[in-house]
Design an enzyme around this catalytic site. Sequence first.
Site, PDB file in Angstrom:
ATOM      1  N   HIS A  57       0.822  -1.212   0.000  1.00  0.00           N
ATOM      2  CA  HIS A  57       0.000   0.000   0.000  1.00  0.00           C
ATOM      3  C   HIS A  57       0.856   1.262   0.000  1.00  0.00           C
ATOM      4  CE1 HIS A  57      -3.326  -2.636   0.754  1.00  0.00           C
ATOM      5  NE2 HIS A  57      -2.858  -3.011   1.927  1.00  0.00           N
ATOM      6  N   HIS A 219      -7.382  -4.453  -1.026  1.00  0.00           N
ATOM      7  CA  HIS A 219      -6.768  -5.773  -1.192  1.00  0.00           C
ATOM      8  C   HIS A 219      -7.425  -6.535  -2.334  1.00  0.00           C
ATOM      9  CE1 HIS A 219      -6.423  -4.741   3.158  1.00  0.00           C
ATOM     10  NE2 HIS A 219      -5.161  -5.051   2.928  1.00  0.00           N
TER      11      HIS A 219
END
Length: 329
Positions: A57, A219
């Site tokens: 991320h 995700h």
Amino acid sequence: MKKIINDPNQVVQDMIDGLIVANSKHLKQVPDTFVVARKDAPINGKVALVSGGGSGHEPAHAGYIGKGMLDAAVCGEVFTSPTPDQVFEAIKAVDGGAGVFLVIKNYTGDIMNFEMAAELAEAEGIQVETVIVNDDVAVEDSSFTTGRRGIAGTVFVHKIAGAKAERGASLNEVKAVAEKVVANVRSMGMALTPCTVPAAGEPSFELAEDEMEIGMGIHGEPGINRGSIATADEIATTLTEKVLSDRDFSGDVAVLVNGLGATPEMELYIMNKKVHELLAAKGINVYKTFVGEYMTSLEMAGCSITILQLDDELKELLDAESIAPAFRM
């Protein structure tokens, strides 16, 4: 799979090594861990902030370490929660005697592992408080969560709680302002393409060339609607209206238009233009705007919109100095 990596099983360590050498004046790695910390940590008498989660991320979370933001971040394996022992090491590494504050995104693994680490720390006499960020308005429950997911709004929690701690606030005061941000921030995202976890070697889901998914998680969790690709204005309208429908925004707000890893800034600024138009039409003033990659999803093409309701305290803390690599102000 095409990625600029060495060993798929070494990507987190290789990434940390590169981050440290790029910011060696300000950051350090806690030995034998995947923990990155401020070079001057622990700071005596200061509440320390720790966050983290699965890697992939970036620049979240280690990019937000530095004066005015986090004291440490725990880098889990890609899209995998860091283990309790790693979080515990982070807590110990930055505790300056005033307590440690944990910023946790609302994912089942993150909550469980960070809370276990907090219990270990408290058993050693370290005072710990937490906040759980759940800003994603797309879905109430998903494959990774009970309740709403924590996404890009987490960056505002890092910034504002970090600024509060930097000013010498107590652990309870830092917790209170973090909870204020969580109560006043909302986000929603979308995706045009999937992403590939290096160790898996194949995309985590499929989207046709002419498809997009609204409400996609960071995700690759399912969203709320899959359909034909729309224009930037249509996408911005869908996301913004959903965010605005979730709480009563008025007066001054901060806006974050966040890229998910493979979206050109050109496209993010086109989105931002429409978001500003929509807010102006409702009499909402944008006090500050952030456009760029703040919480990504590897090489996923897509974006998210975050809106934070501001008051005078939140404005002042949002404007405060930060020297974190990904949030210099």
